[in-house]
Design an enzyme around this catalytic site. Structure first.
Site, PDB file in Angstrom:
ATOM      1  N   ASN A 134       0.832  -1.209   0.000  1.00 37.25           N
ATOM      2  CA  ASN A 134       0.000   0.000   0.000  1.00 37.25           C
ATOM      3  C   ASN A 134       0.869   1.263   0.000  1.00 37.25           C
ATOM      4  O   ASN A 134       1.437   1.636   1.034  1.00 37.25           O
ATOM      5  CB  ASN A 134      -0.896  -0.048   1.247  1.00 37.25           C
ATOM      6  CG  ASN A 134      -1.885   1.093   1.298  1.00 37.25           C
ATOM      7  OD1 ASN A 134      -1.619   2.161   0.777  1.00 37.25           O
ATOM      8  ND2 ASN A 134      -3.015   0.859   1.943  1.00 37.25           N
ATOM      9  N   PRO A 135       0.972   1.939  -1.133  1.00 34.18           N
ATOM     10  CA  PRO A 135       1.859   3.111  -1.226  1.00 34.18           C
ATOM     11  C   PRO A 135       1.418   4.276  -0.328  1.00 34.18           C
ATOM     12  O   PRO A 135       2.251   5.072   0.114  1.00 34.18           O
ATOM     13  CB  PRO A 135       1.771   3.521  -2.705  1.00 34.18           C
ATOM     14  CG  PRO A 135       0.533   2.879  -3.236  1.00 34.18           C
ATOM     15  CD  PRO A 135       0.278   1.654  -2.398  1.00 34.18           C
ATOM     16  N   ASP A 185       0.469  -3.357  10.423  1.00 33.75           N
ATOM     17  CA  ASP A 185      -0.875  -3.874  10.222  1.00 33.75           C
ATOM     18  C   ASP A 185      -1.845  -2.938  10.935  1.00 33.75           C
ATOM     19  O   ASP A 185      -1.640  -2.607  12.105  1.00 33.75           O
ATOM     20  CB  ASP A 185      -0.993  -5.307  10.745  1.00 33.75           C
ATOM     21  CG  ASP A 185      -2.104  -6.035  10.012  1.00 33.75           C
ATOM     22  OD1 ASP A 185      -2.102  -6.038   8.765  1.00 33.75           O
ATOM     23  OD2 ASP A 185      -3.002  -6.575  10.680  1.00 33.75           O
ATOM     24  N   LYS A 187       0.237   4.048   2.749  1.00 34.42           N
ATOM     25  CA  LYS A 187       0.776   3.803   4.080  1.00 34.42           C
ATOM     26  C   LYS A 187       2.253   4.168   4.121  1.00 34.42           C
ATOM     27  O   LYS A 187       2.726   4.796   5.068  1.00 34.42           O
ATOM     28  CB  LYS A 187       0.602   2.315   4.463  1.00 34.42           C
ATOM     29  CG  LYS A 187      -0.834   1.961   4.783  1.00 34.42           C
ATOM     30  CD  LYS A 187      -1.087   0.499   5.177  1.00 34.42           C
ATOM     31  CE  LYS A 187       0.009  -0.272   5.811  1.00 34.42           C
ATOM     32  NZ  LYS A 187      -0.478  -1.604   6.295  1.00 34.42           N
TER      33      LYS A 187
HETATM   34  P1  ITT Z   1      -0.231  -3.949   3.505  1.00 38.37           P
HETATM   35  O1  ITT Z   1       0.310  -4.438   2.203  1.00 38.37           O
HETATM   36  O2  ITT Z   1       0.757  -3.086   4.255  1.00 38.37           O
HETATM   37  O3  ITT Z   1      -0.815  -5.040   4.401  1.00 38.37           O
HETATM   38  P2  ITT Z   1      -3.000  -3.014   3.428  1.00 38.37           P
HETATM   39  O4  ITT Z   1      -3.655  -1.946   2.628  1.00 38.37           O
HETATM   40  O5  ITT Z   1      -3.520  -4.415   3.305  1.00 38.37           O
HETATM   41  O6  ITT Z   1      -1.435  -2.955   3.113  1.00 38.37           O
HETATM   42  P3  ITT Z   1      -3.599  -3.088   6.307  1.00 38.37           P
HETATM   43  O7  ITT Z   1      -3.777  -4.561   6.312  1.00 38.37           O
HETATM   44  O8  ITT Z   1      -2.728  -2.489   7.357  1.00 38.37           O
HETATM   45  O9  ITT Z   1      -3.022  -2.547   4.930  1.00 38.37           O
HETATM   46  O10 ITT Z   1      -4.992  -2.343   6.411  1.00 38.37           O
HETATM   47  C1  ITT Z   1      -6.231  -2.990   6.570  1.00 38.37           C
HETATM   48  C2  ITT Z   1      -7.296  -2.188   5.856  1.00 38.37           C
HETATM   49  O11 ITT Z   1      -7.495  -0.956   6.539  1.00 38.37           O
HETATM   50  C3  ITT Z   1      -6.979  -1.862   4.407  1.00 38.37           C
HETATM   51  O12 ITT Z   1      -8.156  -2.023   3.644  1.00 38.37           O
HETATM   52  C4  ITT Z   1      -6.559  -0.407   4.428  1.00 38.37           C
HETATM   53  O13 ITT Z   1      -6.967   0.262   3.251  1.00 38.37           O
HETATM   54  C5  ITT Z   1      -7.319   0.131   5.644  1.00 38.37           C
HETATM   55  N1  ITT Z   1      -6.521   1.153   6.323  1.00 38.37           N
HETATM   56  C6  ITT Z   1      -5.330   0.970   6.936  1.00 38.37           C
HETATM   57  N2  ITT Z   1      -4.854   2.127   7.400  1.00 38.37           N
HETATM   58  C7  ITT Z   1      -5.760   3.069   7.062  1.00 38.37           C
HETATM   59  C8  ITT Z   1      -5.834   4.465   7.232  1.00 38.37           C
HETATM   60  O14 ITT Z   1      -4.863   5.145   7.804  1.00 38.37           O
HETATM   61  N3  ITT Z   1      -6.898   5.101   6.754  1.00 38.37           N
HETATM   62  C9  ITT Z   1      -7.891   4.440   6.149  1.00 38.37           C
HETATM   63  N4  ITT Z   1      -7.897   3.129   5.924  1.00 38.37           N
HETATM   64  C10 ITT Z   1      -6.842   2.438   6.377  1.00 38.37           C
END
Ligand code: ITT
Length: 188
Positions: free
Chosen positions: A13-14, A69, A16
């Site tokens: 996820n770019p 996460d 993040k």
């Molecule tokens: P990774 O490859 O780092 O796992 P990811 O997008 O799957 O990327 P996460 O598992 O940490 O990231 O996030 C779980 C979900 O919550 C995912 O759908 C994200 O889009 C969302 N999410 C995480 N952080 C967020 C934020 O700061 N604001 C809004 N949505 C968020």
């Protein structure tokens, strides 16, 4: 201290990565993105998911790596979607969450971030949280994921989706977890 003050974030996820990089820059740390395969287990807590993931990245043998996460815990829904936030966003989406929350008075929610650092054969966890509430409609086109429906309590009523990265970074779960990581790294 880290050699070269560089560490790598394994994420697909770019957004993040961008948010975290800006935070770590404030502490003189350079957070680069690592494109690698990540194993994501299904578990009830984010700590376990993040730790398992970082411990199974082969590159972690040779350089400091972080995995983060995150999850949105909606109190009225007993913490759903929590560790299943990614799956729920892909399936029922923001519209589905708003539907589940239709007519619900208690809109409190917690956004949580767990950063797992793997360095010199050890795993260290850093946690950040922000309290807020679920909006009644989708608002804002900045950010990503759940940002357009999450209103942080310490803000001015806008959703994260209506804030710039820098504004979100003053309050967010991710910013808090990464600041803890940065303070730990720079105080050693
Ligand atoms: P990774 O490859 O780092 O796992 P990811 O997008 O799957 O990327 P996460 O598992 O940490 O990231 O996030 C779980 C979900 O919550 C995912 O759908 C994200 O889009 C969302 N999410 C995480 N952080 C967020 C934020 O700061 N604001 C809004 N949505 C968020």
């Amino acid at each position: 201290m880290l050699r070269g003050r560089t560490l790598w974030m394994a994420t697909g996820n770019p957004h993040k990565h961008r948010e975290a990089r800006i935070i770590l820059m404030e502490y003189g740390l350079d957070l680069r993105r690592l494109e690698t395969k990540r194993i994501e287990i299904q578990a009830d807590d984010l700590e376990e998911i993040a730790a398992y993931s970082v411990e199974h990245i082969p590159e972690a043998d040779s350089r400091p790596i972080v995995v983060e996460d995150a999850g949105l815990f909606i109190h009225h829904l007993k913490g759903f979607p929590g560790p299943y936030s990614s799956y729920v966003l892909k399936t029922i989406g923001l519209g589905g969450i708003l539907k589940l929350m239709e007519g619900v008075q208690n809109r409190e929610a917690t956004f949580k971030s767990v950063v797992a650092l793997r360095w010199r054969g050890e795993t260290h966890l850093f946690v950040g949280e922000v309290q807020g509430r679920i909006a009644t409609e989708i608002r804002g086109s900045q950010g990503f994921g759940y940002d357009p429906i999450f209103i942080p309590d310490e803000g001015d009523g806008r959703t994260f989706g209506e804030m710039t990265i820098r504004e979100k970074n003053t309050l967010s779960h991710r910013a808090r977890a990464f600041r803890r990581l940065a303070l730990w790294l720079t105080s050693r």
